[in-house]
Motif scaffolding. Structure first.
Motif, PDB file in Angstrom:
ATOM      1  N   GLY A 140       0.824  -1.199   0.000  1.00  0.00           N
ATOM      2  CA  GLY A 140       0.000   0.000   0.000  1.00  0.00           C
ATOM      3  C   GLY A 140       0.860   1.252   0.000  1.00  0.00           C
ATOM      4  N   TRP A 141       0.193   2.397  -0.044  1.00  0.00           N
ATOM      5  CA  TRP A 141       0.885   3.682  -0.036  1.00  0.00           C
ATOM      6  C   TRP A 141       0.927   4.212   1.386  1.00  0.00           C
ATOM      7  N   ALA A 142       2.094   4.579   1.833  1.00  0.00           N
ATOM      8  CA  ALA A 142       2.231   5.070   3.200  1.00  0.00           C
ATOM      9  C   ALA A 142       2.195   6.589   3.241  1.00  0.00           C
ATOM     10  N   VAL A 193      -0.267   5.899   8.077  1.00  0.00           N
ATOM     11  CA  VAL A 193      -1.527   5.407   7.528  1.00  0.00           C
ATOM     12  C   VAL A 193      -1.176   4.760   6.190  1.00  0.00           C
ATOM     13  N   VAL A 194      -1.654   3.531   5.998  1.00  0.00           N
ATOM     14  CA  VAL A 194      -1.374   2.862   4.723  1.00  0.00           C
ATOM     15  C   VAL A 194      -2.670   2.737   3.930  1.00  0.00           C
ATOM     16  N   ASP A 195      -2.668   3.310   2.733  1.00  0.00           N
ATOM     17  CA  ASP A 195      -3.788   3.088   1.811  1.00  0.00           C
ATOM     18  C   ASP A 195      -3.520   1.752   1.154  1.00  0.00           C
ATOM     19  N   MET A 196      -4.219   0.743   1.635  1.00  0.00           N
ATOM     20  CA  MET A 196      -3.945  -0.623   1.178  1.00  0.00           C
ATOM     21  C   MET A 196      -4.421  -0.803  -0.258  1.00  0.00           C
ATOM     22  N   ASN A 197      -3.793  -1.752  -0.927  1.00  0.00           N
ATOM     23  CA  ASN A 197      -4.148  -1.974  -2.331  1.00  0.00           C
ATOM     24  C   ASN A 197      -5.596  -2.447  -2.494  1.00  0.00           C
ATOM     25  N   ASP A 198      -6.193  -3.004  -1.407  1.00  0.00           N
ATOM     26  CA  ASP A 198      -7.589  -3.454  -1.515  1.00  0.00           C
ATOM     27  C   ASP A 198      -8.581  -2.325  -1.217  1.00  0.00           C
ATOM     28  N   GLY A 199      -8.093  -1.105  -1.074  1.00  0.00           N
ATOM     29  CA  GLY A 199      -8.980   0.039  -0.884  1.00  0.00           C
ATOM     30  C   GLY A 199      -9.199   0.400   0.578  1.00  0.00           C
ATOM     31  N   THR A 200      -8.757  -0.450   1.504  1.00  0.00           N
ATOM     32  CA  THR A 200      -8.937  -0.144   2.924  1.00  0.00           C
ATOM     33  C   THR A 200      -7.743   0.683   3.427  1.00  0.00           C
ATOM     34  N   GLN A 201      -7.875   1.164   4.650  1.00  0.00           N
ATOM     35  CA  GLN A 201      -6.765   1.899   5.268  1.00  0.00           C
ATOM     36  C   GLN A 201      -6.320   1.179   6.525  1.00  0.00           C
ATOM     37  N   TRP A 251      12.252  11.356 -22.791  1.00  0.00           N
ATOM     38  CA  TRP A 251      12.612  12.453 -21.896  1.00  0.00           C
ATOM     39  C   TRP A 251      13.454  11.885 -20.752  1.00  0.00           C
ATOM     40  N   CYS A 252      14.688  12.331 -20.656  1.00  0.00           N
ATOM     41  CA  CYS A 252      15.595  11.833 -19.596  1.00  0.00           C
ATOM     42  C   CYS A 252      16.166  12.990 -18.816  1.00  0.00           C
ATOM     43  N   ASN A 253      15.363  14.011 -18.572  1.00  0.00           N
ATOM     44  CA  ASN A 253      15.948  15.184 -17.934  1.00  0.00           C
ATOM     45  C   ASN A 253      15.474  15.324 -16.494  1.00  0.00           C
ATOM     46  N   GLY A 254      16.123  14.579 -15.626  1.00  0.00           N
ATOM     47  CA  GLY A 254      15.913  14.773 -14.205  1.00  0.00           C
ATOM     48  C   GLY A 254      14.926  13.830 -13.551  1.00  0.00           C
ATOM     49  N   ARG A 255      15.044  13.744 -12.222  1.00  0.00           N
ATOM     50  CA  ARG A 255      14.152  12.902 -11.430  1.00  0.00           C
ATOM     51  C   ARG A 255      13.703  13.662 -10.184  1.00  0.00           C
ATOM     52  N   SER A 256      12.552  13.278  -9.657  1.00  0.00           N
ATOM     53  CA  SER A 256      12.022  13.932  -8.458  1.00  0.00           C
ATOM     54  C   SER A 256      11.792  12.881  -7.373  1.00  0.00           C
ATOM     55  N   GLY A 257      12.060  13.252  -6.119  1.00  0.00           N
ATOM     56  CA  GLY A 257      11.835  12.334  -4.997  1.00  0.00           C
ATOM     57  C   GLY A 257      10.344  12.094  -4.793  1.00  0.00           C
ATOM     58  N   ASN A 258      10.005  10.864  -4.400  1.00  0.00           N
ATOM     59  CA  ASN A 258       8.583  10.492  -4.238  1.00  0.00           C
ATOM     60  C   ASN A 258       8.042  10.888  -2.868  1.00  0.00           C
ATOM     61  N   THR A 259       8.153  12.166  -2.535  1.00  0.00           N
ATOM     62  CA  THR A 259       7.765  12.575  -1.184  1.00  0.00           C
ATOM     63  C   THR A 259       6.384  13.221  -1.116  1.00  0.00           C
ATOM     64  N   ASP A 260       5.806  13.544  -2.292  1.00  0.00           N
ATOM     65  CA  ASP A 260       4.583  14.359  -2.270  1.00  0.00           C
ATOM     66  C   ASP A 260       3.397  13.715  -1.568  1.00  0.00           C
ATOM     67  N   SER A 261       3.335  12.367  -1.557  1.00  0.00           N
ATOM     68  CA  SER A 261       2.149  11.749  -0.952  1.00  0.00           C
ATOM     69  C   SER A 261       2.395  11.285   0.488  1.00  0.00           C
ATOM     70  N   LEU A 262       3.519  11.706   1.083  1.00  0.00           N
ATOM     71  CA  LEU A 262       3.858  11.192   2.421  1.00  0.00           C
ATOM     72  C   LEU A 262       3.265  12.015   3.563  1.00  0.00           C
ATOM     73  N   ASN A 263       2.612  13.096   3.227  1.00  0.00           N
ATOM     74  CA  ASN A 263       2.104  14.045   4.247  1.00  0.00           C
ATOM     75  C   ASN A 263       3.229  14.463   5.195  1.00  0.00           C
ATOM     76  N   LEU A 264       4.312  14.927   4.609  1.00  0.00           N
ATOM     77  CA  LEU A 264       5.476  15.309   5.411  1.00  0.00           C
ATOM     78  C   LEU A 264       5.147  16.434   6.387  1.00  0.00           C
ATOM     79  N   SER A 265       4.219  17.314   5.970  1.00  0.00           N
ATOM     80  CA  SER A 265       3.895  18.436   6.856  1.00  0.00           C
ATOM     81  C   SER A 265       3.301  17.931   8.179  1.00  0.00           C
ATOM     82  N   GLY A 266       2.696  16.741   8.138  1.00  0.00           N
ATOM     83  CA  GLY A 266       2.125  16.141   9.353  1.00  0.00           C
ATOM     84  C   GLY A 266       3.184  15.826  10.399  1.00  0.00           C
ATOM     85  N   ILE A 267       4.455  15.737   9.968  1.00  0.00           N
ATOM     86  CA  ILE A 267       5.522  15.457  10.949  1.00  0.00           C
ATOM     87  C   ILE A 267       6.554  16.590  10.967  1.00  0.00           C
TER      88      ILE A 267
END
Ligand SMILES: Cc1cc2nc3c(=O)[nH]c(=O)nc-3n(C[C@H](O)[C@H](O)[C@H](O)COP(=O)(O)OP(=O)(O)OC[C@H]3O[C@@H](n4cnc5c(N)ncnc54)[C@H](O)[C@@H]3O)c2cc1C
Ligand SMILES: NC(=O)c1ccc[n+]([C@@H]2O[C@H](COP(=O)([O-])OP(=O)(O)OC[C@H]3O[C@@H](n4cnc5c(N)ncnc54)[C@H](O)[C@@H]3O)[C@@H](O)[C@H]2O)c1
Length: 538
Positions: free
Chosen positions: A191-193, A202-210, A343-359
């Motif tokens: 799931g997505w953490a 909080v994990v958004d589980m692949n089956d749709g539950t949390q 397109w091979c110009n750059g990469r971005s960290g996968n932080t946008d869905s982590l709710n970093l502001s919450g911590i």
């Protein structure tokens, strides 16, 4: 045969003592010598319940596996958490961290939305691109072979056909790494953490539950993804990033690669090897400008020889897309028509869905997190490792960073920090380097000298038929200390490790002269380069 060292000996936990006693009882000295283990069926079922699915855990030949034990569930000053540690992301950084934590006897979970472990590294990055590159390398070798070149039509082989081998490699890697998680009894949660607070995910589980999971410490190892500017239509079937290119299912004969970083250069080799016409658009004035100048020049030279059209100092203005082609408009006014754009110009960290502001954390504009020398973020129970912290963004470094972060987390003071990461670039031919380059040494006013060995003179290179390449050793002209090693040519990423070992163990150039190398080998290049360098010293 010497008795295998049991790392479990260090452990004093009750559960481990039981396991050690069991091992003593069931694995006799003579069994060890005969490379066999005799475990009674009763023992298997009654005493090894928790590891009963994996009898290889108690092989006397692999002491690290013996160390796997029932974790103790820690009570932290009155708080009890679901996990001692949670790792977000099952790529190299996450895997190494989780293994280290599990081996230290702590309870760990790894969260990743992919059902299969390995991260982007295994599924869309290092592994498929390197397997693809090997297939293309084999095609090029066969083409050069007067017998084999008649047996296959090498004209315009579709990418998805070549990728069959890569898919097999990905599958094998997933199998291997899945077993690591199983053997170490690490919980894998699909799931997505995202963070609720500093001790809850909080994990958004692949089956749709949390699901909510509490933890004492966490490691963010979410990796990166291709950076996608808004003005490009990545949904268009002729516009790709480096993840999507692995899905290309039609035949093309021309491609524009925008971005001449490592990914762009590696794919330029792959596509030229397949016979495509490649336009490589470089936003800088030189290919991979952090490399040794001669090697960067050699790469440009070889690319041009193979038919890559390199356009330096260019910048995209816009891209027109059509059913059967794309037209790239550059800010310089040039227009390039091709079958597709990668397109091979750059990469971005996968932080946008982590709710970093919450911590209380914030990523930079490339989605990357800052960490201290122990890979701790500014929230001290939350660590980060791998691509999500930016440079050097290599699987090799990610793995070591994850392990080191976890070592700090569990209080292991013997772990070595990650230092001196080599570069390994899998163009055709390969490039690899470690230490300083000539530009840096000149700027630092260090009196260095250069020793060179050209592959075309080496017997092994002639036998293999890969004559293009050079090994350069940069050394201090007074102390003969090795300061940098730069290699361009077949197997460069392997060859570099010989020099790396000598360099990091404090050896001097004389090591290569006073050591007998197998003949014929590529390693012999070190002796040739060392002698060449010593001849310049007066
Ligand atoms: C085309 C290409 C070729 C490369 N070649 C090489 C090479 O030859 N050598 C080399 O050393 N490096 C290479 N790299 C770089 C290498 O792949 C990366 O450095 C490496 O994958 C980084 O590992 P990581 O563990 O940080 O993250 P990743 O491998 O990116 O894995 C991160 C994982 O986190 C998961 N995740 C993301 N967000 C969340 C969330 N919110 N919750 C839960 N899970 C999440 C993702 O699904 C993913 O599985 C290459 C990269 C690319 C793109
Ligand atoms: N063989 C290998 O070791 C290997 C192979 C492929 C990729 N990689 C790793 O993958 C990483 C990415 O490779 P790359 O080819 O994209 O090269 P790169 O990181 O050099 O990026 C190319 C260009 O994009 C810009 N850029 C980067 N991120 C950006 C963002 N988020 N927004 C806007 N611009 C951005 C950079 O400034 C640079 O001009 C590299 O750091 C490399 O270490 C390694």
């Amino acid at each position: 045969m010497a008795k295998p060292k049991k790392s479990a000996e260090k452990n004093t936990s009750t559960a481990q003592n039981v396991t050690d006693e069991m091992l003593k009882k069931t694995v006799s000295e003579s069994d060890m010598q005969a490379n066999t283990v005799s475990i009674s069926e009763d023992d298997k079922h009654n005493h090894f319940d928790d590891v009963s699915k994996h009898f290889d855990l108690i092989s006397p030949l692999d002491s690290t596996r013996i160390n796997v034990k029932r974790y103790k569930h820690t009570d932290f000053a009155g708080h009890s958490y679901d996990y001692d540690a949670v790792v977000i992301g099952a790529g190299p950084a996450g895997e190494a961290a989780a293994m280290k934590i599990a081996k230290s006897g702590q309870k760990v979970a790894v969260i990743d939305p992919r059902k299969q472990v390995g991260g982007n590294c295994t599924h869309v990055g290092t592994i498929p691109s390197k397997a693809l590159r090997q297939s293309v390398f084999n095609i090029l070798s066969n083409r050069r072979d007067p017998v084999l070149n008649k047996s296959v039509d090498y004209n315009l082989i579709p990418l998805n056909k070549i990728l069959t081998k890569a898919r097999d490699v990905v599958r094998s890697q997933v199998d291997t790494h899945t077993r690591f998680y199983e053997r170490n009894r690490i919980d894998l949660i699909n799931g997505w953490a995202s963070f609720k607070d500093c001790h809850t995910i909080v994990v958004d589980m692949n089956d749709g539950t949390q699901q909510e999971i509490s933890f004492y410490k966490a490691i963010i190892a979410v990796g990166s993804r291709p950076y996608r500017p808004d003005f490009l239509e990545f949904e268009h079937p002729r516009v790709f990033d480096s993840d999507q290119i692995l899905q290309m299912d039609y035949v093309i004969s021309r491609i524009i690669i925008y971005g001449a970083g490592v990914i762009g250069c590696e794919y330029a080799s792959i596509f030229t090897g397949l016979g495509y016409k490649v336009d490589l658009i470089n936003t800088q004035n030189q290919l991979l400008s952090y490399l040794d100048d001669e090697i960067s020049d050699a790469l440009s030279h070889d690319f041009r020889q193979f038919g890559v059209l390199i356009r330096n100092n260019e910048e995209i203005d816009r891209l027109e897309t059509f059913d059967d082609c794309v037209i790239l408009h550059l800010k310089s006014g040039k227009k390039i028509k091709s079958d597709a754009l990668l397109w091979c110009n750059g990469r971005s960290g996968n932080t946008d869905s982590l709710n970093l502001s919450g911590i209380g954390l914030e990523a930079n504009k490339r989605g990357q997190l800052s960490v201290n020398e122990f890979y701790q973020t500014s929230v001290d129970n939350i660590y980060a490792a791998g691509d999500v912290i930016g440079w050097p963004s290599l699987a090799s470094a990610a793995y070591d960073q994850g392990r080191y972060a976890a070592a700090h987390m569990v209080g292991d003071e013997n772990a070595m920090p990650v230092r001196s990461v080599p570069t390994g670039i899998y163009t055709i031919p390969e490039i690899s380097s470690i230490g300083k380059n000539e530009k840096e040494l000149t700027e630092e006013k260090i009196p260095y000298e250069v020793g060179q060995a050209f592959f075309k003179h080496l017997a092994r290179a002639q036998i293999v038929g890969e004559r293009s390449g050079v090994l350069k050793i940069l050394f201090h002209r007074e102390t003969l200390q090795i300061l940098g090693i730069h290699c361009y040519g077949n197997q460069a990423s392997e060859i570099i490790h010989i020099g790396q070992a000598v360099m990091l163990l404090g050896g001097t150039l004389e090591y290569f002269v006073n050591t007998t190398f197998n003949y014929p080998t590529m390693a012999e290049a070190y002796r040739v380069a060392a002698l060449n360098g010593l001849n310049r010293v007066f």
